[in-house]
Design an enzyme around this catalytic site. Sequence first.
Site, PDB file in Angstrom:
ATOM      1  N   ARG A 127       0.820  -1.230   0.000  1.00 23.62           N
ATOM      2  CA  ARG A 127       0.000   0.000   0.000  1.00 23.62           C
ATOM      3  C   ARG A 127       0.845   1.266   0.000  1.00 23.62           C
ATOM      4  NH1 ARG A 127      -3.184  -3.260   3.369  1.00 23.62           N
ATOM      5  NH2 ARG A 127      -4.952  -4.061   2.167  1.00 23.62           N
ATOM      6  N   LYS A 149       3.300  11.385 -11.332  1.00 23.51           N
ATOM      7  CA  LYS A 149       2.433  10.514 -12.145  1.00 23.51           C
ATOM      8  C   LYS A 149       3.178   9.208 -12.372  1.00 23.51           C
ATOM      9  CE  LYS A 149      -0.407  13.605 -14.944  1.00 23.51           C
ATOM     10  NZ  LYS A 149      -0.724  13.988 -16.328  1.00 23.51           N
ATOM     11  N   GLU A 191      10.166  18.419 -24.862  1.00 25.33           N
ATOM     12  CA  GLU A 191       9.416  18.697 -23.621  1.00 25.33           C
ATOM     13  C   GLU A 191       9.949  19.964 -22.936  1.00 25.33           C
ATOM     14  OE1 GLU A 191       6.735  17.068 -22.633  1.00 25.33           O
ATOM     15  OE2 GLU A 191       6.835  15.036 -23.465  1.00 25.33           O
ATOM     16  N   LYS A 233       7.711  22.972 -13.701  1.00 21.41           N
ATOM     17  CA  LYS A 233       6.834  21.833 -13.422  1.00 21.41           C
ATOM     18  C   LYS A 233       6.514  21.784 -11.934  1.00 21.41           C
ATOM     19  CE  LYS A 233       5.530  17.169 -14.339  1.00 21.41           C
ATOM     20  NZ  LYS A 233       5.667  15.953 -15.133  1.00 21.41           N
ATOM     21  N   GLU A 243      -4.139  17.358 -11.336  1.00 20.19           N
ATOM     22  CA  GLU A 243      -4.553  17.786 -12.677  1.00 20.19           C
ATOM     23  C   GLU A 243      -6.031  18.134 -12.775  1.00 20.19           C
ATOM     24  OE1 GLU A 243      -2.411  15.788 -15.882  1.00 20.19           O
ATOM     25  OE2 GLU A 243      -4.218  15.950 -17.090  1.00 20.19           O
ATOM     26  N   ARG A 247      -2.430  22.054 -14.298  1.00 24.09           N
ATOM     27  CA  ARG A 247      -1.480  20.984 -14.641  1.00 24.09           C
ATOM     28  C   ARG A 247      -1.758  20.429 -16.039  1.00 24.09           C
ATOM     29  NH1 ARG A 247       1.023  16.035 -10.967  1.00 24.09           N
ATOM     30  NH2 ARG A 247       2.314  15.209 -12.645  1.00 24.09           N
ATOM     31  N   ASN A 251       0.069  19.026 -20.750  1.00 24.29           N
ATOM     32  CA  ASN A 251      -0.277  18.082 -21.815  1.00 24.29           C
ATOM     33  C   ASN A 251      -0.293  18.763 -23.185  1.00 24.29           C
ATOM     34  OD1 ASN A 251      -0.677  16.002 -19.945  1.00 24.29           O
ATOM     35  ND2 ASN A 251      -2.750  16.727 -19.527  1.00 24.29           N
ATOM     36  N   HIS A 254       0.056  16.918 -26.450  1.00 28.93           N
ATOM     37  CA  HIS A 254      -0.010  15.488 -26.146  1.00 28.93           C
ATOM     38  C   HIS A 254      -1.230  14.786 -26.742  1.00 28.93           C
ATOM     39  CE1 HIS A 254       3.317  16.408 -23.582  1.00 28.93           C
ATOM     40  NE2 HIS A 254       3.381  15.200 -23.094  1.00 28.93           N
ATOM     41  N   HIS A 258      -0.435  11.782 -28.817  1.00 33.88           N
ATOM     42  CA  HIS A 258      -0.857  10.413 -28.499  1.00 33.88           C
ATOM     43  C   HIS A 258      -1.529   9.751 -29.695  1.00 33.88           C
ATOM     44  CE1 HIS A 258      -0.869  10.497 -23.804  1.00 33.88           C
ATOM     45  NE2 HIS A 258       0.324  10.301 -24.314  1.00 33.88           N
ATOM     46  N   HIS A 272       8.024   9.348 -28.022  1.00 33.34           N
ATOM     47  CA  HIS A 272       7.022  10.192 -27.369  1.00 33.34           C
ATOM     48  C   HIS A 272       7.321  11.688 -27.580  1.00 33.34           C
ATOM     49  CE1 HIS A 272       4.169  11.516 -24.326  1.00 33.34           C
ATOM     50  NE2 HIS A 272       5.142  12.168 -23.715  1.00 33.34           N
TER      51      HIS A 272
HETATM   52  N1  NAD Z   1       5.058  10.177 -15.444  1.00 29.01           N
HETATM   53  C1  NAD Z   1       5.036  11.230 -16.215  1.00 29.01           C
HETATM   54  O1  NAD Z   1       4.687  12.356 -15.804  1.00 29.01           O
HETATM   55  C2  NAD Z   1       5.488  11.087 -17.641  1.00 29.01           C
HETATM   56  C3  NAD Z   1       5.693  12.228 -18.431  1.00 29.01           C
HETATM   57  C4  NAD Z   1       6.188  12.055 -19.719  1.00 29.01           C
HETATM   58  C5  NAD Z   1       6.454  10.775 -20.204  1.00 29.01           C
HETATM   59  N2  NAD Z   1       6.225   9.697 -19.410  1.00 29.01           N
HETATM   60  C6  NAD Z   1       6.515   8.340 -19.884  1.00 29.01           C
HETATM   61  O2  NAD Z   1       7.912   8.231 -20.067  1.00 29.01           O
HETATM   62  C7  NAD Z   1       8.163   7.190 -21.018  1.00 29.01           C
HETATM   63  C8  NAD Z   1       9.234   7.651 -21.965  1.00 29.01           C
HETATM   64  O3  NAD Z   1      10.389   7.923 -21.232  1.00 29.01           O
HETATM   65  P1  NAD Z   1      11.824   8.034 -21.932  1.00 29.01           P
HETATM   66  O4  NAD Z   1      11.714   8.880 -23.135  1.00 29.01           O
HETATM   67  O5  NAD Z   1      12.767   8.390 -20.871  1.00 29.01           O
HETATM   68  O6  NAD Z   1      12.055   6.557 -22.503  1.00 29.01           O
HETATM   69  P2  NAD Z   1      12.757   5.239 -21.927  1.00 29.01           P
HETATM   70  O7  NAD Z   1      12.655   5.123 -20.469  1.00 29.01           O
HETATM   71  O8  NAD Z   1      12.226   4.116 -22.760  1.00 29.01           O
HETATM   72  O9  NAD Z   1      14.283   5.484 -22.326  1.00 29.01           O
HETATM   73  C9  NAD Z   1      14.629   5.573 -23.686  1.00 29.01           C
HETATM   74  C10 NAD Z   1      15.786   4.645 -24.039  1.00 29.01           C
HETATM   75  O10 NAD Z   1      17.000   5.218 -23.575  1.00 29.01           O
HETATM   76  C11 NAD Z   1      17.738   4.271 -22.792  1.00 29.01           C
HETATM   77  N3  NAD Z   1      18.451   5.073 -21.809  1.00 29.01           N
HETATM   78  C12 NAD Z   1      17.954   5.675 -20.705  1.00 29.01           C
HETATM   79  N4  NAD Z   1      18.884   6.427 -20.131  1.00 29.01           N
HETATM   80  C13 NAD Z   1      20.006   6.290 -20.865  1.00 29.01           C
HETATM   81  C14 NAD Z   1      21.309   6.847 -20.789  1.00 29.01           C
HETATM   82  N5  NAD Z   1      21.618   7.750 -19.859  1.00 29.01           N
HETATM   83  N6  NAD Z   1      22.222   6.459 -21.715  1.00 29.01           N
HETATM   84  C15 NAD Z   1      21.900   5.610 -22.703  1.00 29.01           C
HETATM   85  N7  NAD Z   1      20.682   5.074 -22.844  1.00 29.01           N
HETATM   86  C16 NAD Z   1      19.751   5.416 -21.937  1.00 29.01           C
HETATM   87  C17 NAD Z   1      16.699   3.333 -22.233  1.00 29.01           C
HETATM   88  O11 NAD Z   1      17.253   2.088 -21.928  1.00 29.01           O
HETATM   89  C18 NAD Z   1      15.709   3.255 -23.395  1.00 29.01           C
HETATM   90  O12 NAD Z   1      16.134   2.315 -24.334  1.00 29.01           O
HETATM   91  C19 NAD Z   1       6.851   6.893 -21.676  1.00 29.01           C
HETATM   92  O13 NAD Z   1       6.366   5.658 -21.209  1.00 29.01           O
HETATM   93  C20 NAD Z   1       5.933   8.021 -21.222  1.00 29.01           C
HETATM   94  O14 NAD Z   1       4.588   7.608 -21.098  1.00 29.01           O
HETATM   95  C21 NAD Z   1       5.754   9.831 -18.136  1.00 29.01           C
END
Ligand code: NAD
Length: 372
Positions: A127, A149, A191, A233, A243, A247, A251, A254, A258, A272
């Site tokens: 929990r 999030k 972003e 942020k 949100e 907040r 988006n 987005h 999406h 993304h």
């Molecule tokens: N929670 C939130 O508020 C929020 C906001 C925006 C996006 N997201 C989510 O984030 C995700 C995308 O995140 P992302 O773009 O970081 O992708 P990711 O986590 O898939 O990382 C991208 C790639 O880079 C590699 N990688 C990571 N750090 C590295 C480094 N320092 N050196 C070399 N390789 C590295 C990873 O292994 C992966 O293959 C999506 O699922 C999206 O929905 C969440």
Amino acid sequence: MTSQTASERLRVALGERAYDIVVGPLLIEGAGREILPLMRRRQAVVVTDETVAGHYLAPLRDSLAEAGIMHHTILLPPGEETKDLDHFGRLAEDILGCGIERGTMLVALGGGVVGDVAGFAAATLLRGIDFVQIPTTLLAQVDSSVGGKTGINTPIGKNLIGAFYQPRLVLADTGALATLPRRELLAGYAEIVKYGLIRDAEFFGWCERQGNALCAMEPDPIRHAVMTSCRMKAVIVAADEREEGDRALLNFGHTFGHALETETGFSSRLLHGEAVALGMVLAFDFAARLGLVAAAEGERVRRHFAATGLPTRLADIGLAGIPAERLLAHMGKDKKVRDGRIALILPHSIGDAFVMKDAPVEELSDFLARAA
Ligand SMILES: NC(=O)c1ccc[n+]([C@@H]2O[C@H](COP(=O)([O-])OP(=O)(O)OC[C@H]3O[C@@H](n4cnc5c(N)ncnc54)[C@H](O)[C@@H]3O)[C@@H](O)[C@H]2O)c1
């Protein structure tokens, strides 16, 4: 302060759930020291992906060991597929298998995927247990690691299972970006630009001047951009954690984005951040069509993204001529849809975005049919 050693700190003001974001180099090497004072029990479980582990797991483990923190490590496969229910189920069992208690600290080391899935595990196991984010992609440092999030995907849609659950600390080690592939760096940059477009025209101007230096990995512009993004942020999240108001501005781009990601199967065909960049340009173009913003503003944004190498037209991602109904149907599945109405974040100008709760769907359909 030199760019090689200095780190900066800011606080997300959320009352008893307030936490620090630290930005700078060499934070992974010093993580144990930062995390220890937050621990209720000297036990941690590090969750990371195989790619990130190859670069940064050893220094993190050394640092935890030096601080006397007993820890287990769990490796996930890299990629968006890891955010599904199957992987989450296995991860949950693996974490429980480490013999965790309420006072155990989960440490998410990686990009947004690791942060989202490990954060959701922290929110739900026993929990709720404490967790720390150590984001290693630019996107995760400026966006996903801050704000609480967490979540996973389902075949029905992205991020549909999740929780608002704040970390206890965010360590954005800008040195870790050195190994990030350029395409991932650019996706995160989109972003960063978003913050300028929704709230801060001056910061967008800074991006126009410094974007190239940032994308060439110069440390000072990187740190400035990560700090500025996190600060913005943090303010938005502190005012509207769940949100219900402002907040939603985060988006921006987005809902269009999406739809494009859905169409391309949430695959490496379109990252993304790339989808968001194009989505923001589409939002400017649509707002111009509605007479809400001068067309020249959208052109300025398009020019900037194109100059950095981000996609700015459907043709850039092989989707020219895609039927409007397909994109509209994808947009209809977005979480931002209420009572069958599409809410869109649209600009009045660069630096001033607003939520349009009930976007005119027919105009939108016609706009998408003509978008190239
Ligand atoms: N929670 C939130 O508020 C929020 C906001 C925006 C996006 N997201 C989510 O984030 C995700 C995308 O995140 P992302 O773009 O970081 O992708 P990711 O986590 O898939 O990382 C991208 C790639 O880079 C590699 N990688 C990571 N750090 C590295 C480094 N320092 N050196 C070399 N390789 C590295 C990873 O292994 C992966 O293959 C999506 O699922 C999206 O929905 C969440």
